[in-house]
Design a protein around this motif. Sequence first.
Motif, PDB file in Angstrom:
ATOM      1  N   UNK A 144       0.860  -1.191   0.000  1.00 38.03           N
ATOM      2  CA  UNK A 144       0.000   0.000   0.000  1.00 38.03           C
ATOM      3  C   UNK A 144       0.890   1.233   0.000  1.00 38.03           C
ATOM      4  N   UNK A 145       0.554   2.199  -0.848  1.00 34.20           N
ATOM      5  CA  UNK A 145       1.281   3.471  -0.860  1.00 34.20           C
ATOM      6  C   UNK A 145       0.295   4.629  -0.758  1.00 34.20           C
ATOM      7  N   UNK A 146       0.686   5.610  -0.015  1.00 32.97           N
ATOM      8  CA  UNK A 146      -0.053   6.869   0.086  1.00 32.97           C
ATOM      9  C   UNK A 146       0.900   7.985  -0.281  1.00 32.97           C
ATOM     10  N   UNK A 147       0.550   8.741  -1.296  1.00 31.17           N
ATOM     11  CA  UNK A 147       1.316   9.929  -1.675  1.00 31.17           C
ATOM     12  C   UNK A 147       0.402  11.127  -1.454  1.00 31.17           C
ATOM     13  N   UNK A 148       0.839  12.054  -0.616  1.00 35.99           N
ATOM     14  CA  UNK A 148      -0.007  13.203  -0.308  1.00 35.99           C
ATOM     15  C   UNK A 148       0.833  14.473  -0.319  1.00 35.99           C
TER      16      UNK A 148
ATOM     17  N   UNK B  67       4.010  15.835  -6.136  1.00 36.63           N
ATOM     18  CA  UNK B  67       3.581  14.531  -6.628  1.00 36.63           C
ATOM     19  C   UNK B  67       4.529  14.115  -7.750  1.00 36.63           C
ATOM     20  N   UNK B  68       5.122  12.921  -7.685  1.00 33.69           N
ATOM     21  CA  UNK B  68       6.034  12.486  -8.751  1.00 33.69           C
ATOM     22  C   UNK B  68       5.404  12.604 -10.132  1.00 33.69           C
ATOM     23  N   UNK B  69       6.199  13.022 -11.109  1.00 34.37           N
ATOM     24  CA  UNK B  69       5.689  13.312 -12.458  1.00 34.37           C
ATOM     25  C   UNK B  69       5.009  12.122 -13.107  1.00 34.37           C
TER      26      UNK B  69
END
Length: 511
Positions: A438-442, A501-503
């Motif tokens: 699981x990944x969360x990018x915020x 946020x990563x491109x």
Amino acid sequence: MFKKLILLVVFMLVNVVYSQEISILVFSKTAGFRHKSIESGKQAVQKLAVKNNWKVVYSEDSNLFNDQDLSKFDILFFLNTTGDILNESQQNAMKSFFAKGKGFVGTHSATDTEKDWPWYVDMLGATFKSHPKQQKATLHINKEHGHQAVAHLNNKEEFFDEWYNFKDPVAKHVNVLATLDESTYSGKQMGMVHPITWYHHYDGGRVFYTGLGHTNAAYSDERIVKQIEEGIKWAAKITDVNTLTNKWTNLLKGDPYKNWDVFMGVPHNSVKGLPNVDPKSNGMKGEPLGLNKDPKKVFNFVKEKKDKHSVHITGEIYGALTSKQEYENYHLKLKVKWGEQKWAPRLDAKRDNGLLYHCTGPFRQFWNVWMRCQELQIQETDMGDYYALGGATSDVPTVTVEENGKPKKVYGIDGELKAGSSKRSFDNEKKHGKWNTIELITYNGTSLHIVNGKVVMALFNSRHHVKGMGTSPLTRGRIQFQSEGAEIYYKDILIKSINGIPKKYNKYLNQ
């Protein structure tokens, strides 16, 4: 001379622009020993107020402790208070002050105050027991948190003060900034570890305490005054603590209790082996077990190789494994798999233990156990769903992307929240018993929910409702892992800061 005058004016204007005006109630009521240094403390705070453009009220009137009067302040500063100084209604007003996200600062004998009020003792983290004669001692300074209250200090500092022994070990939920070296003075009683300055989050508010401040000279010591100044700024949310870098940090490495607290909710009537369980309890209404009180060992850290741990959550009682720190603008990555055990009242429901983020306010905001937050749902066949708890909300538009040459809607239900929730675009969970990533990018109110490498949900404009004031951004907070009636395992909980946020995820950001 003229140039120097211009520079001075510019400097003063900059200070005004960048100073954040806050209101502080400096409370110095004593119902026990009265420190002669209280007046020196007031003078030190007044100089800080002029410097920082703060508004300060000095008082010993407990009648100010009501919702209307306390609402005028951002910080409660207990300056060498002692004894039982608040009645029950005034205590409740102080609790409400915390629930609104305000701050508290205490010096020295703040720990010799309200010693029979359990909420206060927990809030402050320690209770005064005794002290030896005033003398010099060496403090070891802990800078790993990056807190500005100790940034100006050397790794070791010598001070002259009255050194408190506390009734019990200092609470596990505090973040220690300085410890007394007991080999450097006489009359010590705490043992090898003797915290004397710390900070933490409690019941919605921010708390900073230093055991320094017995003498008049303490409030003329620039090191101590600076510490108080930065403690106030942090408690008032003028500054934040950021323990992250752009490299991965394992939150289960070393002593896991350094990074985590446990809050336990209300036992369901089916729970066995505990006293005073309400036979009618539905697991939500009633009195929670509380902070770091887990008699059934619902949350367990399991030692793995190389000083790392995994987490086993039995799920028997609703609860939350809660980060001690707040985080903002980060990438969180972890592994999770289901166990077999299920518990009432969810015996016939899907296994469910969510990942909560941007958690703010008191525990008990939702179902009497969890904080206000956004939720990345971890539920069988629904990993990555979105839920809003305790007044939080986000925008969840439907977005169409190209996949295998064909357009596809990737998240949201027609771009609308339904009862504070929204379904992920597709089920990417592995079979029961397998580890899922699981990944969360915020970042700045935008969040991506990623399950096993696939984005299944995107959220925008994270915010929460503020009574009578509309909404306010919700982009920073603690992290919680739920116990919600199902056995579950976590490992490799990694986190790092990000600058955007990563491109590679840009296609998911077009609203």
